[in-house]
Design an enzyme around this catalytic site. Structure first.
Site, PDB file in Angstrom:
ATOM      1  N   LYS A  73       0.832  -1.210   0.000  1.00  0.00           N
ATOM      2  CA  LYS A  73       0.000   0.000   0.000  1.00  0.00           C
ATOM      3  C   LYS A  73       0.861   1.253   0.000  1.00  0.00           C
ATOM      4  CE  LYS A  73      -4.341  -1.628   1.988  1.00  0.00           C
ATOM      5  NZ  LYS A  73      -5.330  -1.454   3.042  1.00  0.00           N
TER       6      LYS A  73
ATOM      7  N   LYS B  19      -3.614 -11.407  -6.599  1.00  0.00           N
ATOM      8  CA  LYS B  19      -4.808 -11.700  -5.816  1.00  0.00           C
ATOM      9  C   LYS B  19      -5.986 -10.872  -6.337  1.00  0.00           C
ATOM     10  CE  LYS B  19      -5.316  -9.116  -2.044  1.00  0.00           C
ATOM     11  NZ  LYS B  19      -5.685  -8.568  -0.756  1.00  0.00           N
TER      12      LYS B  19
ATOM     13  N   LYS C   8     -10.237  -5.273  -5.255  1.00  0.00           N
ATOM     14  CA  LYS C   8     -11.073  -4.228  -5.866  1.00  0.00           C
ATOM     15  C   LYS C   8     -10.229  -3.080  -6.415  1.00  0.00           C
ATOM     16  CE  LYS C   8     -12.150  -3.643  -1.085  1.00  0.00           C
ATOM     17  NZ  LYS C   8     -12.998  -4.263  -0.114  1.00  0.00           N
TER      18      LYS C   8
HETATM   19  P1  TYM Z   1      -9.988  -6.789   3.598  1.00  0.00           P
HETATM   20  O1  TYM Z   1     -11.078  -5.817   3.869  1.00  0.00           O
HETATM   21  O2  TYM Z   1      -8.937  -6.413   2.613  1.00  0.00           O
HETATM   22  O3  TYM Z   1     -10.582  -8.171   3.099  1.00  0.00           O
HETATM   23  C1  TYM Z   1     -11.642  -8.787   3.801  1.00  0.00           C
HETATM   24  C2  TYM Z   1     -11.481 -10.296   3.833  1.00  0.00           C
HETATM   25  O4  TYM Z   1     -11.492 -10.842   2.504  1.00  0.00           O
HETATM   26  C3  TYM Z   1     -10.341 -11.648   2.314  1.00  0.00           C
HETATM   27  N1  TYM Z   1      -9.914 -11.534   0.903  1.00  0.00           N
HETATM   28  C4  TYM Z   1      -9.673 -12.590   0.105  1.00  0.00           C
HETATM   29  N2  TYM Z   1      -9.751 -13.923   0.313  1.00  0.00           N
HETATM   30  C5  TYM Z   1      -9.450 -14.743  -0.724  1.00  0.00           C
HETATM   31  N3  TYM Z   1      -9.074 -14.274  -1.951  1.00  0.00           N
HETATM   32  C6  TYM Z   1      -8.994 -12.946  -2.215  1.00  0.00           C
HETATM   33  N4  TYM Z   1      -8.633 -12.524  -3.418  1.00  0.00           N
HETATM   34  C7  TYM Z   1      -9.295 -12.029  -1.157  1.00  0.00           C
HETATM   35  N5  TYM Z   1      -9.317 -10.675  -1.055  1.00  0.00           N
HETATM   36  C8  TYM Z   1      -9.702 -10.392   0.212  1.00  0.00           C
HETATM   37  C9  TYM Z   1      -9.293 -11.061   3.256  1.00  0.00           C
HETATM   38  O5  TYM Z   1      -8.279 -11.982   3.549  1.00  0.00           O
HETATM   39  C10 TYM Z   1     -10.136 -10.736   4.456  1.00  0.00           C
HETATM   40  O6  TYM Z   1     -10.358 -11.882   5.244  1.00  0.00           O
HETATM   41  N6  TYM Z   1      -6.982  -6.168   7.565  1.00  0.00           N
HETATM   42  C11 TYM Z   1      -8.194  -6.803   7.106  1.00  0.00           C
HETATM   43  C12 TYM Z   1      -9.435  -6.354   7.838  1.00  0.00           C
HETATM   44  C13 TYM Z   1      -9.400  -6.488   9.325  1.00  0.00           C
HETATM   45  C14 TYM Z   1      -9.569  -7.695  10.061  1.00  0.00           C
HETATM   46  C15 TYM Z   1      -9.526  -7.328  11.425  1.00  0.00           C
HETATM   47  C16 TYM Z   1      -9.749  -9.028   9.684  1.00  0.00           C
HETATM   48  C17 TYM Z   1      -9.263  -5.492  10.224  1.00  0.00           C
HETATM   49  N7  TYM Z   1      -9.334  -5.991  11.490  1.00  0.00           N
HETATM   50  C18 TYM Z   1      -9.665  -8.279  12.457  1.00  0.00           C
HETATM   51  C19 TYM Z   1      -9.888  -9.977  10.703  1.00  0.00           C
HETATM   52  C20 TYM Z   1      -9.826  -9.601  12.045  1.00  0.00           C
HETATM   53  C21 TYM Z   1      -8.378  -6.476   5.635  1.00  0.00           C
HETATM   54  O7  TYM Z   1      -7.801  -5.554   5.110  1.00  0.00           O
HETATM   55  O8  TYM Z   1      -9.294  -7.236   4.980  1.00  0.00           O
END
Ligand code: TYM
Length: 330
Positions: free
Chosen positions: A116, A198, A201
């Site tokens: 990022k 991966k 969005k």
């Molecule tokens: P975020 O918002 O980027 O993504 C949300 C969830 O979707 C999963 N994910 C994927 N899984 C499989 N293939 C993909 N291409 C893919 N893209 C996204 C992510 O692994 C995630 O589970 N830091 C975290 C958010 C967060 C969080 C937390 C998660 C903040 N606090 C506490 C768990 C517990 C994030 O940026 O996810």
């Protein structure tokens, strides 16, 4: 993988635009399964979303979009605590306290931060750097056993364990050490146009299927997904682009891999993509319809969030109180 029971579960998703089938297969689908026999906390991590440029004028709508999408996917407010991170102030407060015991070097190694930060044209903020500490706070406040996430979040869950261990060793036992919960085949859904990246969005419309996409759009996106030169349908031997499409097909149809390989033998890519498109359309259709219904009126969503914030605060404040006591704060 057998679905666990009797555990405490926490997870979160950023409200930064449309959710896609990567989010669904990597996280939301597991959330729904886990809420049956576990104590589940699911949050919308708005304070994480503001660590990159965003539009404050429409942000609250994006948060409501995310809640509506949770519910449309089957997350049930009677079974799970659904809440907004910034509504429970203990998250920010614990993040500060945990930040005092998180080495700079450990945070510098986080790949999501490096990715990022590299994309940002202006200087990188402290908020983006400290992002994983806030995530650790999100998790540790609820003492969960499991954190259902996609593979890209494993490094953050590992860091959370390190922070928890360091706290427990220094000040006395407070935190449970959580484990990431990651079903193997959908741990990392790849982009439709580049199987080395991966699904995300931020890479453009054509690279992902959104949960709010219409059947026509889904068909177009899947039909133009990259494949390999030879039509080989094998979960082991196909190239990465086809393996990715097979994993999506498997997860969307709930068929096992042997059945799918048999079903596809002798078929070409065009035929497979038509089948895949139909499978995705059928899975996404009820989610989109439910989402559109829920999005017509905010009242219900706001009630769910109010109740969620109250229930989450009770747990979170109890943990925070204990942390402060152990740290010697008056
Ligand atoms: P975020 O918002 O980027 O993504 C949300 C969830 O979707 C999963 N994910 C994927 N899984 C499989 N293939 C993909 N291409 C893919 N893209 C996204 C992510 O692994 C995630 O589970 N830091 C975290 C958010 C967060 C969080 C937390 C998660 C903040 N606090 C506490 C768990 C517990 C994030 O940026 O996810």
């Amino acid at each position: 993988m057998e679905t666990p029971s009797g555990k405490t579960i926490l997870s979160g998703i950023q409200p930064s635009g449309t959710l896609h089938i990567g989010n669904y297969l990597g996280a939301l689908k597991q959330w729904v399964e886990l809420q049956k026999d576990n104590t589940t906390y699911y949050c919308i991590v708005d304070l994480h979303a503001v660590t990159v440029p965003y539009n404050p004028k429409v942000f609250s709508e994006r948060v409501l979009d995310a809640v509506a999408m949770y519910l449309a996917c089957g997350v049930d407010p009677d079974k799970s605590v659904i809440f907004i991170q910034s509504n429970v102030s203990a998250h920010s407060e614990l993040a500060w306290l945990l930040g005092t015991m998180t080495p700079f070097g450990e945070l510098s190694r986080m790949t999501q931060f490096k990715d990022k930060a590299a994309k940002q044209k202006t200087s990188t903020s402290l908020g983006l750097f400290a992002y994983p500490v806030l995530m650790a706070a999100d998790i540790l406040l609820y003492k969960p056993d499991l954190v259902p996430v996609g593979e890209d979040q494993t490094q953050h869950v590992e860091l959370t364990r390190n922070i928890a261990q360091r706290f427990n060793n220094t000040f006395g036992e407070v935190f449970t050490l959580p484990n990431a919960y990651i079903p193997k085949s959908t741990a990392r859904i790849m982009s439709l146009t580049d199987a080395s990246r991966k699904m995300s969005k931020s890479d453009g419309e054509k690279t992902y299927v959104a949960l709010s996409d219409s059947p026509d759009i889904i068909r177009k996106k899947i039909m133009s997904a990259v494949t390999e030169t030879e039509p080989v349908f094998s979960f082991e031997k196909s190239g990465p682009a086809v393996q990715n499409l097979l994993a999506i097909y498997e997860a969307m149809t709930n068929k096992d891999s042997a059945t799918i390989e048999q079903e596809l033998s002798g078929k070409g890519y065009k035929e497979f993509k038509e089948m895949l498109a139909e499978a995705v359309i059928e899975k996404v259709r009820p989610i989109r319809e439910q989402y559109e219904l829920l999005r017509k009126d905010d009242t219900e969503l706001r009630i769910v969030l109010g109740r969620g914030a109250q229930r989450a605060s009770q747990i979170a404040n109890t943990t925070l109180h204990l942390v402060k006591e152990k740290m010697g704060l008056l």
